[in-house]
Design a protein around this motif. Structure first.
Motif, PDB file in Angstrom:
ATOM      1  N   THR A  88      -5.302   2.274   3.268  1.00 27.83           N
ATOM      2  CA  THR A  88      -6.425   1.743   2.487  1.00 27.83           C
ATOM      3  C   THR A  88      -7.240   0.778   3.350  1.00 27.83           C
ATOM      4  N   SER A 148       0.825  -1.202   0.000  1.00 23.19           N
ATOM      5  CA  SER A 148       0.000   0.000   0.000  1.00 23.19           C
ATOM      6  C   SER A 148       0.862   1.256   0.000  1.00 23.19           C
ATOM      7  N   GLN A 149       0.569   2.157  -0.896  1.00 21.06           N
ATOM      8  CA  GLN A 149       1.264   3.450  -0.894  1.00 21.06           C
ATOM      9  C   GLN A 149       0.907   4.211   0.374  1.00 21.06           C
ATOM     10  N   SER A 150      -0.395   4.427   0.567  1.00 16.74           N
ATOM     11  CA  SER A 150      -0.848   5.279   1.674  1.00 16.74           C
ATOM     12  C   SER A 150      -0.684   4.610   3.034  1.00 16.74           C
ATOM     13  N   GLU A 160      -8.382   5.948 -15.573  1.00 15.14           N
ATOM     14  CA  GLU A 160      -8.703   6.712 -14.372  1.00 15.14           C
ATOM     15  C   GLU A 160      -8.514   8.218 -14.562  1.00 15.14           C
TER      16      GLU A 160
HETATM   17  C1  F6R Z   1      -4.379   4.082  -9.158  1.00 13.64           C
HETATM   18  C2  F6R Z   1      -4.202   4.133  -7.715  1.00 13.64           C
HETATM   19  C3  F6R Z   1      -5.022   3.233  -6.883  1.00 13.64           C
HETATM   20  C4  F6R Z   1      -4.225   2.755  -5.644  1.00 13.64           C
HETATM   21  C5  F6R Z   1      -5.148   1.972  -4.705  1.00 13.64           C
HETATM   22  C6  F6R Z   1      -4.406   1.462  -3.498  1.00 13.64           C
HETATM   23  O1  F6R Z   1      -3.532   4.963  -9.812  1.00 13.64           O
HETATM   24  O2  F6R Z   1      -3.445   4.917  -7.212  1.00 13.64           O
HETATM   25  O3  F6R Z   1      -5.502   2.145  -7.604  1.00 13.64           O
HETATM   26  O4  F6R Z   1      -3.154   1.982  -6.075  1.00 13.64           O
HETATM   27  O5  F6R Z   1      -6.208   2.792  -4.298  1.00 13.64           O
HETATM   28  O6  F6R Z   1      -3.911   2.524  -2.735  1.00 13.64           O
HETATM   29  P1  F6R Z   1      -2.759   2.300  -1.672  1.00 13.64           P
HETATM   30  O7  F6R Z   1      -1.530   1.898  -2.420  1.00 13.64           O
HETATM   31  O8  F6R Z   1      -2.611   3.610  -0.987  1.00 13.64           O
HETATM   32  O9  F6R Z   1      -3.215   1.205  -0.755  1.00 13.64           O
END
Ligand code: F6R
Length: 611
Positions: free
Chosen positions: A355, A350-352, A491
């Motif tokens: 999620t 996960s980036q954030s 998107e």
């Molecule tokens: C698409 C995008 C989303 C995220 C997804 C998961 O460009 O950014 O599909 O990859 O919402 O988000 P994280 O990585 O924050 O869990």
């Protein structure tokens, strides 16, 4: 998703709230509002639309005097985007104001009970129940704010980060969270709450990460934390060492373009600290060689683009390290009662790190007693804190809603893991590891080379920006690349696009191909060239225009595609890191050409903190 900010201090609150909210715009929103205590009353201003509408409405905050306030950007869940549904929300006599990020799942029930007690609701939001419930308990608890917040929290189900001000406690901002992000910034002459660090960086680098069920009470010179029993908690602040400029555009037209161009650096930053003297060293993994050898299975769980990196990694882990891998969308994994046996490692990407579905999947895995590893970008986020181990991707703050640099860093983090596992499990020799490392360390320069060649993609994007349907096809890792290429396009450009495993097209979808349909064919896996080319021939013979992303000197493609973009040669496992670059640029330039809001596409949020 919604963003919250709060301030109490010596300065005027409204301009600080507006500035903080502007740093949370990336999260996605449809309306915005502020509540500021003016010495007598709590004034609320809120409106549909962008923050600049709120700025205009309040003359950049000048019409809302006062040094205590809360602000909000709303991403509608319950109730349409509208002025009345925008936050903050008042209680009945306007003596309490509340902002909320999250979802109150039992709001219907609570609303019925509150209505029976004579409370009136103005909005269709779930949040308004909190304002009225606070009113109810505040009176019942003899105007004790902490006790009433604890009561409210014990009654609501769901997720929340709340900012609260009371007219009769004008020196405080209160805040509490469960499963929605919340930080507290310790400033000079004033303190802040926010959903994310960039909102407070202009005022302080000392930040507290708030855990579930912790209550923060902020005044001008003091910050106090409590648990729900009203006991004082000792917390340590963290010093944020990344720069505010990392969260600004730095001369680029959009954050997305800036972030695309940051990839050589961020990919290098993610690889370099983990390679030492020809070895891969991932200390944060905390696994001995015996434990790595004992691994029986890996589950990769994530959402959206992060999930797409997992689809790639399945090929990499299985191909290189011969460990069986299952890849799941977190929203499916959490409800499918997965079989998680001893010897399983669950990797949540996960980036954030916030999620909601990914966090729930992590918690499920932990409750089943298996090892968990988070691959996370945001330091100190919920997934980073809750996973047994965390491997950070060093992408820095990613602001554009469409991920690019975090995606690329997630990929290389997983290559590193796969190489480490493969070597420890003796599936690759020292010589093979050395050769993989050479290829891995070349990736940043190769990405740079691709980026220096953007004009061709830009022209192609201009030409096809009017497309109505686009299909992305590929086999193996090329299919995984197609998934992400297609998502990047749809998107931000709102063009309908689908990714298909090339061999699967003829089982239905090929009926959609007609004269002039654009098909993007990803062809980087040498052993599959001939197979994918046969699918390309099938679509071209039905009128498709084919744009191919393939390896340098792949002459086989020359007579089989209408347009070709070449990527530098690399190891077959790493091609995603290069092939995705022209596809990110393609999505970006199509969106620019269509005059769309590239960084904040409609209906989308950067941090999806509700399920
Ligand atoms: C698409 C995008 C989303 C995220 C997804 C998961 O460009 O950014 O599909 O990859 O919402 O988000 P994280 O990585 O924050 O869990």
């Amino acid at each position: 998703m919604c963003g919250i900010v709060g301030y109490v201090g010596r300065e005027q609150a409204a301009p600080i709230l507006l500035d903080g909210l502007s740093k949370l715009e990336y999260r996605g929103y449809d309306s915005a509002g502020m509540a500021v205590y003016d010495g007598q009353h709590i004034n609320i201003q809120k409106t549909m639309g962008r923050l600049k509408v709120l700025s205009e409405l309040t003359h950049d905050g000048a019409t809302m005097p006062g040094c205590v306030g809360i602000g909000h950007t709303r991403w509608a869940t319950h109730g349409e985007p509208s002025d009345v549904n925008a936050h903050p929300h008042y209680n009945e006599d306007q003596s309490i104001a509340v902002v909320h990020n999250g979802i109150i799942e039992n709001y219907g029930d609570l609303k019925t009970k509150l209505e029976a007690r004579g409370y009136h609701f103005l909005s269709a939001t779930d949040t308004e129940v909190i304002a009225h419930l606070l009113d109810y308990y505040y009176k019942k608890c003899q105007y004790n704010a902490l006790a009433s917040i604890s009561k409210v929290v014990s009654r609501v189900e769901g997720s929340y980060a709340l900012g609260i001000i009371f007219v009769d406690q004008p020196e405080y901002v209160y805040s509490v969270r469960k499963d929605s992000p919340l930080i507290v910034g310790h400033g000079q002459g004033g303190n802040l709450i926010a959903s994310d660090v960039p909102a407070v960086l202009k005022y302080t680098r000392d930040v507290y990460f708030i855990e579930n069920d912790e209550v923060a009470m902020l005044s001008q010179d003091n910050i106090q934390f409590y648990n729900l029993d009203g006991e004082i908690l000792e917390k340590e602040s963290k010093h944020i060492d990344w720069d505010i400029h990392a969260a600004e555009k730095g001369g680029y037209e959009h954050f997305m373009l800036k972030e695309i161009y940051e990839q050589p650096k961020t990919v290098r930053d993610t690889i370099t600290p983990r390679v030492s003297n020809g070895e891969i060293v991932i200390e944060e993994l905390g696994m001995t060689d015996e434990e790595i050898r004992a691994l029986k299975k890996i589950h990769i769980v994530a959402c959206g683009s992060a999930y797409h990196t997992g689809v790639t990694s399945k090929y990499v882990f299985e191909g290189m390290a011969r460990i069986p891998v299952e890849v799941d969308l977190a929203s499916e994994f959490r409800y499918r009662n997965p079989i998680l046996e001893e010897g399983t490692l669950v990797i949540v990407i996960s980036q954030s790190g916030e999620t909601a579905d990914s966090l729930a999947a992590l918690r499920l895995a932990k409750s089943r007693g298996v090892k968990t590893l988070g691959i996370v970008n945001v330091v100190g986020s919920s997934i980073a804190r809750e996973a047994d181990k965390v491997m950070y991707t060093w992408a820095g703050p990613e602001i554009s809603v469409a991920t690019t640099k975090a995606y690329s860093c997630q990929l290389v983090a997983q290559y590193l893991l796969a190489m480490k596992f493969a070597h420890v499990r003796r599936q690759i020799t020292d010589t093979e590891l050395a050769s993989y490392l050479v290829d891995l360390e070349k990736l940043p320069n190769q990405i740079e080379r691709l980026l220096s060649n953007k004009e061709k993609i830009q022209k192609f994007a201009n030409r096809y920006s009017g497309a109505e349907n686009v299909f992305f096809i590929g086999r193996g890792i090329d299919y995984a690349i197609s998934l992400e290429g297609s998502l990047k396009l749809k998107e931000i450009s709102y063009i309908h696009s689908e990714a298909y495993a090339a061999g699967e097209l003829k089982h239905g979808t090929i009926s959609l191909i007609e004269e002039g349909t654009l098909v993007v064919a990803v062809v980087t896996q040498e052993e599959l060239y001939a197979k994918t080319i046969s699918n390309i021939v099938e679509v071209r013979s039905r009128g498709a225009v084919v744009f191919s992303v393939t390896n340098d000197n792949n002459q086989a493609m020359e007579s089989n595609a209408d347009y070709i973009t070449y990527i530098p040669r690399t190891n077959k496992y790493f091609t995603n890191s290069l092939a995705i670059i022209p596809l990110q640029l393609f999505g970006y330039y199509v969106s620019v050409c269509r005059g769309l809001d590239v960084d904040k596409p409609r209906n989308l949020a950067k941090s999806v903190t509700v399920e």
